[in-house]
Design a protein around this motif. Sequence first.
Motif, PDB file in Angstrom:
ATOM      1  N   THR A 128       1.889  13.326   0.987  1.00  0.00           N
ATOM      2  CA  THR A 128       1.869  11.854   1.124  1.00  0.00           C
ATOM      3  C   THR A 128       3.289  11.320   1.296  1.00  0.00           C
ATOM      4  O   THR A 128       3.533  10.449   2.141  1.00  0.00           O
TER       5      THR A 128
ATOM      6  N   CYS B 275       1.171   4.063  -2.878  1.00  0.00           N
ATOM      7  CA  CYS B 275       0.869   5.470  -2.546  1.00  0.00           C
ATOM      8  C   CYS B 275       2.007   6.407  -2.958  1.00  0.00           C
ATOM      9  O   CYS B 275       1.766   7.498  -3.478  1.00  0.00           O
TER      10      CYS B 275
ATOM     11  N   GLU C 182       0.826  -1.212   0.000  1.00  0.00           N
ATOM     12  CA  GLU C 182       0.000   0.000   0.000  1.00  0.00           C
ATOM     13  C   GLU C 182       0.866   1.271   0.000  1.00  0.00           C
ATOM     14  O   GLU C 182       0.612   2.200  -0.772  1.00  0.00           O
ATOM     15  N   ASP C 183       1.904   1.276   0.840  1.00  0.00           N
ATOM     16  CA  ASP C 183       2.784   2.451   0.911  1.00  0.00           C
ATOM     17  C   ASP C 183       3.560   2.640  -0.392  1.00  0.00           C
ATOM     18  O   ASP C 183       3.746   3.776  -0.856  1.00  0.00           O
TER      19      ASP C 183
ATOM     20  N   GLU D  74       1.773   6.670  -6.757  1.00  0.00           N
ATOM     21  CA  GLU D  74       0.613   7.440  -7.207  1.00  0.00           C
ATOM     22  C   GLU D  74       0.704   8.913  -6.817  1.00  0.00           C
ATOM     23  O   GLU D  74       0.117   9.774  -7.471  1.00  0.00           O
TER      24      GLU D  74
END
Length: 328
Positions: free
Chosen positions: A201, A186, A182-183, A189
């Motif tokens: 982020t 992220c 997920e990290d 993205e």
Amino acid sequence: MCPEHHRNPEDHKRSFKQLWLKVYTSFKLLQNLCIREGSVDEQTIIDILTRRSYEQRRQIAFEYERLAKKDLVTALKAALSGSLEALMLGLMKSTAQYDASELKASIKGLGTDEEALIEIVCSRNNEELVEIKRVYKEMFKKELEKDIAGDTSGDFAKLLLALFQTKRDEPSNVVDYEKIDEDARCLYEAGVKRKGTDVGTWISIMAKRSVPHLQKVFERYKSYSPYDMKESIRKEVKGDLEKSFLTLVECFENRQLYFANRLSEAMKSKGAKEKVVTRIIVSRCEVDLMKIRTEFKRQHKRSLYQTIAEHTKGDYQKALLSLCGGDD
């Protein structure tokens, strides 16, 4: 029964020798810091201060003041000058005191020494940053975060202040592969995948996740992005923010290698960036200098000792080589 009663006679001998050494070195300093016929015995000062721990130097300073009725740091300032003075005065501070002093110097007066600010803030762990903040307030009667916020701006300031919040997770024995993925996604993205960069982020992930977790995130990141994390940083951000993110990633990967490379860079030309060399050697000499020496030799195919010998000179060189502790 108190453990003292079981003490080996040899232990008493060692304690006596240590006490004698402390008093002897104090007398030597007292004797040799005096300017005689316009000269100072720098070699004795170097021998004493570079071959003791900070705690021992603190005891010597206490004894010196008791015997000489004056402050040792004041005496050193009067006896020395230039890079040697900066090095010796640095050794009279604890690691946290030295870092706090260097941070204060980097934001004091006109202009900011962003290079020093980035090096210190982005390379220290939670525990070190907490201690630096405490000592800074003790020394300067000010909050470090407020001083940094007043001297920096934009996303660069946000990143530094996020690091000073010391909210980084502690390493865990449990590897959370879902969170790693997920990290990594992220980070991709928020940067390379989109137009413009969601710096918030990036700051959040890099300031809060544990180092072992981030090492796995950067590895996983390669499966999403055509560039590795450092290449992505160079493409997405510039200036002090770029340098800060790169320093973080390099320290997450191998902190001692980061310092080894900084030292190599500071001693590439004929001379040396003495301020940088002094800061790294003083701040790491009681932390991880031996490991930095190892990484230096492995990465640059020559020893740190040889490099210092080639790019510095005089008493400053002698002091650095003594702190370096030997050739590899």
